[in-house]
Design a protein around this motif. Structure first.
Motif, PDB file in Angstrom:
ATOM      1  N   TYR A 165     -11.045 -54.145   1.407  1.00 11.46           N
ATOM      2  CA  TYR A 165     -11.966 -55.285   1.371  1.00 11.46           C
ATOM      3  C   TYR A 165     -12.861 -55.303   2.603  1.00 11.46           C
ATOM      4  O   TYR A 165     -14.067 -55.532   2.511  1.00 11.46           O
ATOM      5  N   VAL A 166     -12.287 -55.017   3.765  1.00 16.13           N
ATOM      6  CA  VAL A 166     -13.059 -55.048   5.009  1.00 16.13           C
ATOM      7  C   VAL A 166     -13.836 -53.749   5.213  1.00 16.13           C
ATOM      8  O   VAL A 166     -15.038 -53.771   5.511  1.00 16.13           O
ATOM      9  N   ALA A 167     -13.196 -52.629   5.034  1.00 15.66           N
ATOM     10  CA  ALA A 167     -13.811 -51.340   5.365  1.00 15.66           C
ATOM     11  C   ALA A 167     -14.891 -50.922   4.373  1.00 15.66           C
ATOM     12  O   ALA A 167     -15.826 -50.209   4.745  1.00 15.66           O
ATOM     13  N   VAL A 175     -24.941 -53.806  -6.633  1.00 14.76           N
ATOM     14  CA  VAL A 175     -26.371 -53.727  -6.955  1.00 14.76           C
ATOM     15  C   VAL A 175     -26.594 -52.772  -8.122  1.00 14.76           C
ATOM     16  O   VAL A 175     -27.388 -53.046  -9.030  1.00 14.76           O
ATOM     17  N   GLN A 176     -25.888 -51.652  -8.142  1.00 12.99           N
ATOM     18  CA  GLN A 176     -26.018 -50.699  -9.243  1.00 12.99           C
ATOM     19  C   GLN A 176     -25.593 -51.325 -10.564  1.00 12.99           C
ATOM     20  O   GLN A 176     -26.243 -51.148 -11.591  1.00 12.99           O
ATOM     21  N   VAL A 177     -24.500 -52.072 -10.540  1.00 14.02           N
ATOM     22  CA  VAL A 177     -24.023 -52.713 -11.765  1.00 14.02           C
ATOM     23  C   VAL A 177     -25.023 -53.759 -12.247  1.00 14.02           C
ATOM     24  O   VAL A 177     -25.338 -53.835 -13.443  1.00 14.02           O
ATOM     25  N   VAL A 178     -25.561 -54.549 -11.327  1.00 15.32           N
ATOM     26  CA  VAL A 178     -26.536 -55.578 -11.700  1.00 15.32           C
ATOM     27  C   VAL A 178     -27.784 -54.933 -12.288  1.00 15.32           C
ATOM     28  O   VAL A 178     -28.311 -55.393 -13.310  1.00 15.32           O
ATOM     29  N   ASN A 179     -28.257 -53.850 -11.675  1.00 16.15           N
ATOM     30  CA  ASN A 179     -29.431 -53.148 -12.214  1.00 16.15           C
ATOM     31  C   ASN A 179     -29.171 -52.598 -13.604  1.00 16.15           C
ATOM     32  O   ASN A 179     -30.027 -52.674 -14.494  1.00 16.15           O
ATOM     33  N   ARG A 180     -27.995 -52.049 -13.816  1.00 17.97           N
ATOM     34  CA  ARG A 180     -27.645 -51.496 -15.129  1.00 17.97           C
ATOM     35  C   ARG A 180     -27.593 -52.605 -16.185  1.00 17.97           C
ATOM     36  O   ARG A 180     -28.084 -52.434 -17.298  1.00 17.97           O
ATOM     37  N   VAL A 181     -27.017 -53.742 -15.832  1.00 19.63           N
ATOM     38  CA  VAL A 181     -26.947 -54.867 -16.767  1.00 19.63           C
ATOM     39  C   VAL A 181     -28.349 -55.393 -17.076  1.00 19.63           C
ATOM     40  O   VAL A 181     -28.660 -55.690 -18.236  1.00 19.63           O
ATOM     41  N   MET A 202     -20.941 -46.086  -7.842  1.00 18.34           N
ATOM     42  CA  MET A 202     -19.730 -46.723  -8.296  1.00 18.34           C
ATOM     43  C   MET A 202     -18.540 -45.759  -8.175  1.00 18.34           C
ATOM     44  O   MET A 202     -17.467 -46.172  -7.772  1.00 18.34           O
ATOM     45  N   LEU A 203     -18.781 -44.514  -8.533  1.00 23.05           N
ATOM     46  CA  LEU A 203     -17.712 -43.521  -8.429  1.00 23.05           C
ATOM     47  C   LEU A 203     -17.316 -43.315  -6.966  1.00 23.05           C
ATOM     48  O   LEU A 203     -16.131 -43.177  -6.651  1.00 23.05           O
ATOM     49  N   ARG A 204     -18.318 -43.338  -6.099  1.00 19.56           N
ATOM     50  CA  ARG A 204     -18.039 -43.159  -4.675  1.00 19.56           C
ATOM     51  C   ARG A 204     -17.121 -44.271  -4.160  1.00 19.56           C
ATOM     52  O   ARG A 204     -16.165 -44.013  -3.421  1.00 19.56           O
ATOM     53  N   TYR A 205     -17.420 -45.514  -4.522  1.00 17.97           N
ATOM     54  CA  TYR A 205     -16.596 -46.649  -4.102  1.00 17.97           C
ATOM     55  C   TYR A 205     -15.167 -46.495  -4.625  1.00 17.97           C
ATOM     56  O   TYR A 205     -14.203 -46.707  -3.895  1.00 17.97           O
ATOM     57  N   GLU A 258     -20.228 -50.514   0.889  1.00 19.13           N
ATOM     58  CA  GLU A 258     -20.170 -49.686  -0.328  1.00 19.13           C
ATOM     59  C   GLU A 258     -19.976 -50.558  -1.568  1.00 19.13           C
ATOM     60  O   GLU A 258     -20.542 -50.293  -2.626  1.00 19.13           O
ATOM     61  N   ARG A 259     -19.192 -51.611  -1.438  1.00 19.13           N
ATOM     62  CA  ARG A 259     -18.989 -52.535  -2.562  1.00 19.13           C
ATOM     63  C   ARG A 259     -20.291 -53.249  -2.918  1.00 19.13           C
ATOM     64  O   ARG A 259     -20.618 -53.427  -4.083  1.00 19.13           O
ATOM     65  N   ASP A 260     -21.066 -53.618  -1.902  1.00 19.80           N
ATOM     66  CA  ASP A 260     -22.363 -54.249  -2.149  1.00 19.80           C
ATOM     67  C   ASP A 260     -23.311 -53.290  -2.857  1.00 19.80           C
ATOM     68  O   ASP A 260     -24.038 -53.685  -3.771  1.00 19.80           O
ATOM     69  N   ARG A 261     -23.312 -52.021  -2.450  1.00 17.66           N
ATOM     70  CA  ARG A 261     -24.155 -51.027  -3.134  1.00 17.66           C
ATOM     71  C   ARG A 261     -23.734 -50.856  -4.589  1.00 17.66           C
ATOM     72  O   ARG A 261     -24.579 -50.781  -5.473  1.00 17.66           O
ATOM     73  N   ALA A 262     -22.450 -50.792  -4.829  1.00 21.71           N
ATOM     74  CA  ALA A 262     -21.957 -50.646  -6.204  1.00 21.71           C
ATOM     75  C   ALA A 262     -22.318 -51.876  -7.024  1.00 21.71           C
ATOM     76  O   ALA A 262     -22.681 -51.760  -8.205  1.00 21.71           O
TER      77      ALA A 262
END
Length: 99
Positions: A53-55, A65-71, A1-4, A59-63
């Motif tokens: 949004y495009v570039a 997934v991390q948020v969903v896993n944390r929730v 998330m920090l990377r994004y 990375e947004r998809d990875r972030a």
């Protein structure tokens, strides 16, 4: 998330520098009166949003997934705590009834 977040900030800063340079050279208008700084920031935001949004799609998809896993982990922990409370409550009620 920090990377994004840092990548998104980097794109914005790059756009900010580019817009500032284009305004300084005279390609873009300087704004109205004293609004030059705000004009540059708003224009940089407007340009950086679709680029991010495009570039940064992967990375947004990875972030995400991390948020969903944390929730999901938090929900599992809450359910486990509720289960422990229910067992403790049932045990206390059973002990009261037998006394």
């Amino acid at each position: 998330m920090l990377r994004y977040t840092l990548m998104r900030l980097g794109i914005f800063v790059g756009c900010l520098v580019a817009v500032w340079g284009l305004v300084y050279v005279g390609v873009f208008p300087r704004g109205l009166g004293d609004s030059n700084g705000m004009w540059i920031i708003l224009l940089a935001l407007l340009i950086s949003a679709p680029i991010s949004y495009v570039a940064l799609r992967k990375e947004r998809d990875r972030a995400s997934v991390q948020v969903v896993n944390r929730v999901d982990r938090m929900k599992a922990n809450l359910d486990a705590n509720r289960g422990q409370e229910d067992v403790a409550d049932d045990t206390a009620r059973t002990q009261e009834q037998t006394s």
